[in-house]
Design an enzyme around this catalytic site. Sequence first.
Site, PDB file in Angstrom:
ATOM      1  N   HIS A 223       3.248  -3.331  -2.879  1.00  0.00           N
ATOM      2  CA  HIS A 223       4.508  -2.700  -2.475  1.00  0.00           C
ATOM      3  C   HIS A 223       5.052  -3.170  -1.135  1.00  0.00           C
ATOM      4  O   HIS A 223       6.175  -2.856  -0.776  1.00  0.00           O
ATOM      5  CB  HIS A 223       4.355  -1.170  -2.424  1.00  0.00           C
ATOM      6  CG  HIS A 223       3.502  -0.687  -1.290  1.00  0.00           C
ATOM      7  ND1 HIS A 223       3.989  -0.560  -0.006  1.00  0.00           N
ATOM      8  CD2 HIS A 223       2.208  -0.334  -1.224  1.00  0.00           C
ATOM      9  CE1 HIS A 223       3.013  -0.134   0.784  1.00  0.00           C
ATOM     10  NE2 HIS A 223       1.926   0.011   0.080  1.00  0.00           N
TER      11      HIS A 223
ATOM     12  N   GLU B 162      -4.600   8.732  12.735  1.00  0.00           N
ATOM     13  CA  GLU B 162      -4.808   7.319  12.354  1.00  0.00           C
ATOM     14  C   GLU B 162      -4.129   6.407  13.388  1.00  0.00           C
ATOM     15  O   GLU B 162      -3.304   5.561  13.076  1.00  0.00           O
ATOM     16  CB  GLU B 162      -4.302   7.021  10.943  1.00  0.00           C
ATOM     17  CG  GLU B 162      -4.906   5.766  10.342  1.00  0.00           C
ATOM     18  CD  GLU B 162      -4.304   5.400   8.999  1.00  0.00           C
ATOM     19  OE1 GLU B 162      -3.170   4.894   8.955  1.00  0.00           O
ATOM     20  OE2 GLU B 162      -4.970   5.621   7.970  1.00  0.00           O
TER      21      GLU B 162
ATOM     22  N   GLU C  70       5.557  -1.695   9.766  1.00  0.00           N
ATOM     23  CA  GLU C  70       4.501  -0.728  10.095  1.00  0.00           C
ATOM     24  C   GLU C  70       3.817  -1.001  11.435  1.00  0.00           C
ATOM     25  O   GLU C  70       3.476  -0.075  12.168  1.00  0.00           O
ATOM     26  CB  GLU C  70       3.453  -0.688   8.974  1.00  0.00           C
ATOM     27  CG  GLU C  70       3.942  -0.042   7.684  1.00  0.00           C
ATOM     28  CD  GLU C  70       4.743  -0.957   6.781  1.00  0.00           C
ATOM     29  OE1 GLU C  70       4.899  -2.162   7.128  1.00  0.00           O
ATOM     30  OE2 GLU C  70       5.230  -0.505   5.739  1.00  0.00           O
TER      31      GLU C  70
ATOM     32  N   HIS D 264       4.534   0.547  -8.336  1.00  0.00           N
ATOM     33  CA  HIS D 264       5.258   1.340  -7.322  1.00  0.00           C
ATOM     34  C   HIS D 264       6.685   1.608  -7.808  1.00  0.00           C
ATOM     35  O   HIS D 264       7.265   0.790  -8.527  1.00  0.00           O
ATOM     36  CB  HIS D 264       5.271   0.533  -6.021  1.00  0.00           C
ATOM     37  CG  HIS D 264       5.706   1.304  -4.803  1.00  0.00           C
ATOM     38  ND1 HIS D 264       7.016   1.660  -4.575  1.00  0.00           N
ATOM     39  CD2 HIS D 264       5.006   1.787  -3.748  1.00  0.00           C
ATOM     40  CE1 HIS D 264       7.104   2.325  -3.426  1.00  0.00           C
ATOM     41  NE2 HIS D 264       5.884   2.415  -2.904  1.00  0.00           N
TER      42      HIS D 264
ATOM     43  N   ARG E 232       6.876  -4.497   2.033  1.00  0.00           N
ATOM     44  CA  ARG E 232       8.213  -5.086   2.195  1.00  0.00           C
ATOM     45  C   ARG E 232       8.146  -6.596   2.418  1.00  0.00           C
ATOM     46  O   ARG E 232       8.952  -7.342   1.888  1.00  0.00           O
ATOM     47  CB  ARG E 232       8.917  -4.433   3.394  1.00  0.00           C
ATOM     48  CG  ARG E 232       9.732  -3.215   3.006  1.00  0.00           C
ATOM     49  CD  ARG E 232      10.417  -2.622   4.239  1.00  0.00           C
ATOM     50  NE  ARG E 232      11.559  -1.796   3.902  1.00  0.00           N
ATOM     51  CZ  ARG E 232      11.490  -0.581   3.370  1.00  0.00           C
ATOM     52  NH1 ARG E 232      10.333  -0.049   3.076  1.00  0.00           N
ATOM     53  NH2 ARG E 232      12.591   0.092   3.100  1.00  0.00           N
TER      54      ARG E 232
ATOM     55  N   ASP F 180       1.938   4.911  10.141  1.00  0.00           N
ATOM     56  CA  ASP F 180       2.836   3.821  10.544  1.00  0.00           C
ATOM     57  C   ASP F 180       4.112   3.707   9.729  1.00  0.00           C
ATOM     58  O   ASP F 180       4.729   2.647   9.693  1.00  0.00           O
ATOM     59  CB  ASP F 180       2.074   2.493  10.443  1.00  0.00           C
ATOM     60  CG  ASP F 180       1.567   2.219   9.021  1.00  0.00           C
ATOM     61  OD1 ASP F 180       1.963   2.955   8.090  1.00  0.00           O
ATOM     62  OD2 ASP F 180       0.780   1.273   8.847  1.00  0.00           O
TER      63      ASP F 180
HETATM   64  C1  UD1 Z   1       6.910   3.128   2.382  1.00  0.00           C
HETATM   65  C2  UD1 Z   1       6.518   2.831   3.821  1.00  0.00           C
HETATM   66  C3  UD1 Z   1       5.240   2.003   3.850  1.00  0.00           C
HETATM   67  C4  UD1 Z   1       4.135   2.644   3.027  1.00  0.00           C
HETATM   68  C5  UD1 Z   1       4.647   2.918   1.625  1.00  0.00           C
HETATM   69  C6  UD1 Z   1       3.612   3.625   0.806  1.00  0.00           C
HETATM   70  C7  UD1 Z   1       8.260   2.482   5.515  1.00  0.00           C
HETATM   71  C8  UD1 Z   1       9.238   1.544   6.090  1.00  0.00           C
HETATM   72  N1  UD1 Z   1       7.565   2.047   4.458  1.00  0.00           N
HETATM   73  O1  UD1 Z   1       7.253   1.897   1.765  1.00  0.00           O
HETATM   74  O2  UD1 Z   1       4.810   1.871   5.191  1.00  0.00           O
HETATM   75  O3  UD1 Z   1       3.056   1.761   2.974  1.00  0.00           O
HETATM   76  O4  UD1 Z   1       5.822   3.748   1.702  1.00  0.00           O
HETATM   77  O5  UD1 Z   1       3.902   3.561  -0.567  1.00  0.00           O
HETATM   78  O6  UD1 Z   1       8.113   3.588   5.988  1.00  0.00           O
HETATM   79  N2  UD1 Z   1      10.779   5.388  -4.677  1.00  0.00           N
HETATM   80  C9  UD1 Z   1      11.020   6.299  -5.690  1.00  0.00           C
HETATM   81  N3  UD1 Z   1      10.222   7.403  -5.768  1.00  0.00           N
HETATM   82  C10 UD1 Z   1       9.204   7.655  -4.906  1.00  0.00           C
HETATM   83  C11 UD1 Z   1       8.967   6.712  -3.882  1.00  0.00           C
HETATM   84  C12 UD1 Z   1       9.765   5.592  -3.778  1.00  0.00           C
HETATM   85  O7  UD1 Z   1      11.917   6.118  -6.496  1.00  0.00           O
HETATM   86  O8  UD1 Z   1       8.527   8.680  -5.036  1.00  0.00           O
HETATM   87  C13 UD1 Z   1      11.658   4.165  -4.585  1.00  0.00           C
HETATM   88  C14 UD1 Z   1      13.056   4.498  -4.022  1.00  0.00           C
HETATM   89  O9  UD1 Z   1      13.998   3.731  -4.724  1.00  0.00           O
HETATM   90  C15 UD1 Z   1      12.958   4.012  -2.588  1.00  0.00           C
HETATM   91  C16 UD1 Z   1      12.033   2.803  -2.746  1.00  0.00           C
HETATM   92  O10 UD1 Z   1      11.069   3.220  -3.710  1.00  0.00           O
HETATM   93  O11 UD1 Z   1      14.227   3.660  -2.047  1.00  0.00           O
HETATM   94  C17 UD1 Z   1      11.360   2.328  -1.484  1.00  0.00           C
HETATM   95  O12 UD1 Z   1      10.765   3.429  -0.768  1.00  0.00           O
HETATM   96  P1  UD1 Z   1      10.508   3.276   0.839  1.00  0.00           P
HETATM   97  O13 UD1 Z   1       9.837   4.504   1.321  1.00  0.00           O
HETATM   98  O14 UD1 Z   1      11.769   2.848   1.516  1.00  0.00           O
HETATM   99  O15 UD1 Z   1       9.564   2.022   0.938  1.00  0.00           O
HETATM  100  P2  UD1 Z   1       8.076   1.807   0.417  1.00  0.00           P
HETATM  101  O16 UD1 Z   1       7.963   0.374   0.021  1.00  0.00           O
HETATM  102  O17 UD1 Z   1       7.702   2.860  -0.539  1.00  0.00           O
HETATM  103  N1  UDP Z   2      -2.397   5.742  -4.866  1.00  0.00           N
HETATM  104  C1  UDP Z   2      -2.120   6.704  -5.832  1.00  0.00           C
HETATM  105  N2  UDP Z   2      -1.566   6.295  -7.029  1.00  0.00           N
HETATM  106  C2  UDP Z   2      -1.263   4.992  -7.281  1.00  0.00           C
HETATM  107  C3  UDP Z   2      -1.526   4.025  -6.272  1.00  0.00           C
HETATM  108  C4  UDP Z   2      -2.089   4.432  -5.065  1.00  0.00           C
HETATM  109  O1  UDP Z   2      -2.394   7.880  -5.647  1.00  0.00           O
HETATM  110  O2  UDP Z   2      -0.771   4.704  -8.389  1.00  0.00           O
HETATM  111  C5  UDP Z   2      -2.991   6.191  -3.565  1.00  0.00           C
HETATM  112  C6  UDP Z   2      -4.191   5.425  -3.077  1.00  0.00           C
HETATM  113  O3  UDP Z   2      -5.403   6.002  -3.546  1.00  0.00           O
HETATM  114  C7  UDP Z   2      -4.074   5.539  -1.568  1.00  0.00           C
HETATM  115  C8  UDP Z   2      -2.591   5.644  -1.341  1.00  0.00           C
HETATM  116  O4  UDP Z   2      -2.003   5.990  -2.583  1.00  0.00           O
HETATM  117  O5  UDP Z   2      -4.669   6.737  -1.073  1.00  0.00           O
HETATM  118  C9  UDP Z   2      -2.067   4.334  -0.842  1.00  0.00           C
HETATM  119  O6  UDP Z   2      -0.672   4.345  -0.892  1.00  0.00           O
HETATM  120  P1  UDP Z   2       0.191   3.038  -0.787  1.00  0.00           P
HETATM  121  O7  UDP Z   2      -0.593   1.872  -1.269  1.00  0.00           O
HETATM  122  O8  UDP Z   2       1.486   3.341  -1.455  1.00  0.00           O
HETATM  123  O9  UDP Z   2       0.492   2.954   0.767  1.00  0.00           O
HETATM  124  P2  UDP Z   2      -0.275   2.328   2.036  1.00  0.00           P
HETATM  125  O10 UDP Z   2      -1.653   2.898   2.083  1.00  0.00           O
HETATM  126  O11 UDP Z   2      -0.236   0.847   1.880  1.00  0.00           O
HETATM  127  O12 UDP Z   2       0.575   2.766   3.185  1.00  0.00           O
END
Ligand code: UD1
Ligand code: UDP
Length: 385
Positions: free
Chosen positions: A212, A122, A136, A245, A214, A100
Amino acid sequence: MTGKIKVMSIFGTRPEAIKMAPVVMELMRHTDAIETRTLVTAQHREMLDQVLHLFRIVPDYDLNIMAEGQTLFDITSRAMHGINEVFLQERPDLVLVHGDTTTTFAGALAAYYHQIPVGHVEAGLRTHDIYSPFPEEMNRRLTGGIATLHFAPTSSSYENLRAEGVPDGRIFVTGNTVIDALHHTVREDYVLPEELSQVDFRNHRVLLVTTHRRENLGEPMRHVYRAIRDVIEQMEAVEVIFPVHRNPKVREIVREELGGLERVHLIDPLDYEPFANLMARVDIVLTDSGGIQEEAPSLGKPVLVLRDTTERPEAVAAGTVRLIGTDEQRVYSETMRLLTEPTAYTHMAEAVNPYGDGEAARRIIEAILYHAGRFPEPPDAFHSA
Ligand code: UD1
Ligand code: UDP
């Protein structure tokens, strides 16, 4: 079609990578019938790379789109343009997307514009509230509207799809690939990383926290962190491990509310292997994550979900997951209840696993082969215990 089926898997964030890794590994085992391509948008960078490394996946294409402060518009447009270029070159027969995220939706929409069929891994999870989780719920619905093959993890996600009119023969109940990944990763003899060596697992109750979403950014997160601070101040024999995060908007509030507190370990996100093994050793999990709601119950860990809705009702029904929202008083009282009432804790700590038997990836590949006329009968459906 007589030649090999060219299947392109597209993903971009940490959870998609964890849940698609078993699928990519299974695709690779079918070189006789399937040509495998992997495209990552890298909507996440470091958090994606550690999963690729763990599962030894080397993507064929890496769009490297992540930017600090990226908006939904940025992610969608960068991913769409990049995927279009790859499709023009590769012309896959089937595209697989997962779950999602915005990468999921962009991958599905790009495939639709090229009239390439989509398999949705999924599929069928619903909260029935388009703003929770945001975005999502809508990403998942729109992807479902485009998909030809729907890999539903449970029978309730199957029912959601049937209620929306998806024909029976297009839905396969496979279990969730997160359980395949967990089986691959959690080991009793795993040694936790050095950065967790000060945690007193023997004498303290240990809470694992992640946030994390939004829709929780800002005040809801602040309330959750204040509740955690109150718990720590109230209970001496409690420690908190909080892998924060990488989103700067999350990091800032965490630092303001929980920075410098004794017995609160604010650490960088852990790689999946240490994280999954840590989850197996803590006492309670507080999270707004989707994937963790699926993993923790199978490890016998009570989960307090910091959200108002969930698209994963199975473990709530089984009693190991409680949906508690983000109200400060509620988060405090629910956590304290688990810490101070042994019967409440024991009741929630019973291991249940409605999400899979570790065979989801096999069923998905068999379904793809069946749909292409290369597998004699539909794969066995997953039935939760
Ligand atoms: C995204 C997904 C969410 C998922 C989550 C898992 C969307 C809209 N959101 O949200 O569905 O649950 O990932 O974690 O698709 N960043 C880093 N390094 C990384 C990852 C993220 O620096 O490796 C920072 C960046 O500044 C980035 C911000 O995190 O701009 C947000 O990342 P983004 O993918 O937009 O949103 P998430 O909250 O991670
Ligand atoms: N996870 C990880 N390291 C962390 C936190 C979470 O590897 O520090 C793993 C966790 O076991 C799960 C996945 O990341 O499999 C969940 O990711 P996240 O919570 O970012 O996203 P969501 O599942 O809500 O989309």
